[in-house]
Scaffold this motif. Structure first.
Motif, mmCIF file in Angstrom:
data_model
loop_
_atom_site.group_PDB
_atom_site.id
_atom_site.type_symbol
_atom_site.label_atom_id
_atom_site.label_comp_id
_atom_site.label_asym_id
_atom_site.label_seq_id
_atom_site.Cartn_x
_atom_site.Cartn_y
_atom_site.Cartn_z
ATOM 1 N N SER A 1 27.652 44.257 44.883
ATOM 2 C CA SER A 1 27.751 44.348 46.337
ATOM 3 C C SER A 1 28.428 43.099 46.880
ATOM 4 C CB SER A 1 26.360 44.502 46.949
ATOM 5 O OG SER A 1 25.801 45.732 46.523
ATOM 6 N N GLY A 2 29.191 43.290 47.957
ATOM 7 C CA GLY A 2 29.911 42.158 48.543
ATOM 8 C C GLY A 2 30.773 42.603 49.696
ATOM 9 N N PHE B 1 37.687 40.182 46.401
ATOM 10 C CA PHE B 1 36.399 40.799 46.705
ATOM 11 C C PHE B 1 35.305 39.748 46.503
ATOM 12 C CE2 PHE B 1 33.103 43.944 44.913
ATOM 13 C CZ PHE B 1 32.559 44.160 46.163
ATOM 14 N N GLN B 2 34.713 39.321 47.597
ATOM 15 C CA GLN B 2 33.667 38.291 47.564
ATOM 16 C C GLN B 2 32.322 38.945 47.266
ATOM 17 O OE1 GLN B 2 33.746 34.746 47.990
ATOM 18 N NE2 GLN B 2 31.702 35.144 47.185
ATOM 19 N N LEU B 3 31.725 38.575 46.130
ATOM 20 C CA LEU B 3 30.445 39.157 45.745
ATOM 21 C C LEU B 3 29.302 38.412 46.419
ATOM 22 C CD1 LEU B 3 31.093 39.586 41.912
ATOM 23 C CD2 LEU B 3 31.711 41.104 43.795
ATOM 24 N N ASP B 4 28.245 39.140 46.732
ATOM 25 C CA ASP B 4 27.068 38.494 47.325
ATOM 26 C C ASP B 4 26.474 37.448 46.392
ATOM 27 O OD1 ASP B 4 27.379 40.109 49.532
ATOM 28 O OD2 ASP B 4 25.854 41.561 48.918
ATOM 29 N N SER B 5 26.709 37.613 45.087
ATOM 30 C CA SER B 5 26.181 36.663 44.099
ATOM 31 C C SER B 5 26.914 35.329 44.110
ATOM 32 C CB SER B 5 26.298 37.269 42.701
ATOM 33 O OG SER B 5 27.667 37.470 42.360
ATOM 34 N N GLY B 6 28.017 35.250 44.862
ATOM 35 C CA GLY B 6 28.766 33.997 44.934
ATOM 36 C C GLY B 6 30.070 34.035 44.174
ATOM 37 N N LYS B 7 30.136 34.877 43.143
ATOM 38 C CA LYS B 7 31.383 34.990 42.407
ATOM 39 C C LYS B 7 32.433 35.712 43.254
ATOM 40 C CE LYS B 7 29.954 34.988 37.536
ATOM 41 N NZ LYS B 7 28.545 34.568 37.637
ATOM 42 N N LEU C 1 38.207 36.938 37.480
ATOM 43 C CA LEU C 1 36.868 36.550 37.924
ATOM 44 C C LEU C 1 36.816 35.034 38.182
ATOM 45 C CD1 LEU C 1 33.903 37.556 38.323
ATOM 46 C CD2 LEU C 1 33.541 37.027 35.893
ATOM 47 N N TYR C 2 36.211 34.674 39.304
ATOM 48 C CA TYR C 2 36.096 33.266 39.703
ATOM 49 C C TYR C 2 34.636 32.942 39.967
ATOM 50 C CZ TYR C 2 41.134 33.608 40.259
ATOM 51 O OH TYR C 2 42.471 33.796 40.019
#
Ligand SMILES: [Zn+2]
Length: 166
Positions: A50-51, A69-75, A117-118
């Protein structure tokens, strides 16, 4: 547990050959900054977690596009070599893991999802030509382990998730 970005795991491994992270590009002057997931043009691309869709599609390579795509997990994930976004998806759209967000595009001959992936620990543009060997932002990571850990979205009888046929 994240969701695999395609409806199936590609037959050709993203850990091998020119598809793998770190493979040579441009005669060794540059290294491949992501994993290539070979798939037919039009294959559905899903939100791995999710993000929020962080950018509009922008030209990436040979007539294909990328989105961030900014993930809610920070990645942060960059989906590259896409054709277009899914209906109703635009910059700023909040998406839930597994949502359809885009479709695989096609260059001259091949079609794939190039997946970057970042870690999310740096800021600024993702492509940094002055930062060898990947020419990417400093928090770029090898996505292979992440992709391995992803679960396929539901039943995935190939090419069910392909909008335009194989
Ligand atoms: Zn690639």
């Amino acid at each position: 547990m994240a969701t695999f970005p395609l409806p199936f795991k590609p037959t050709l491994s993203y850990r091998q050959g020119g598809r793998r992270f770190g493979a040579n590009r441009d005669g060794g002057d540059r290294k491949h900054a992501g994993c290539d997931l070979i798939a037919p043009k039009g294959t559905e691309i899903y939100a791995v977690e999710s993000g929020v869709v962080a950018t509009k599609p922008y030209l990436f390579y040979r007539g294909t596009y990328a989105i961030e795509f900014q993930l809610d997990s920070g990645k942060l994930v960059r989906y590259c070599e896409i054709e277009k976004l899914a209906p109703g998806i635009k910059k700023g759209s909040p998406v839930t893991e597994g949502n359809l967000i885009a479709y695989v595009g096609k260059m001259y001959v091949s079609s794939m999802l190039h997946f970057e992936l970042y870690e999310g620990s740096a800021s600024g543009p993702l492509t940094v030509r002055s930062n060898p060997p990947y020419q990417r932002r400093s928090d770029l990571i090898d996505p292979a382990d992440y992709l391995d850990s992803c679960m396929l979205l539901g039943a995935s009888s190939y090419p069910r998730g392909c909008a335009f046929g194989p």
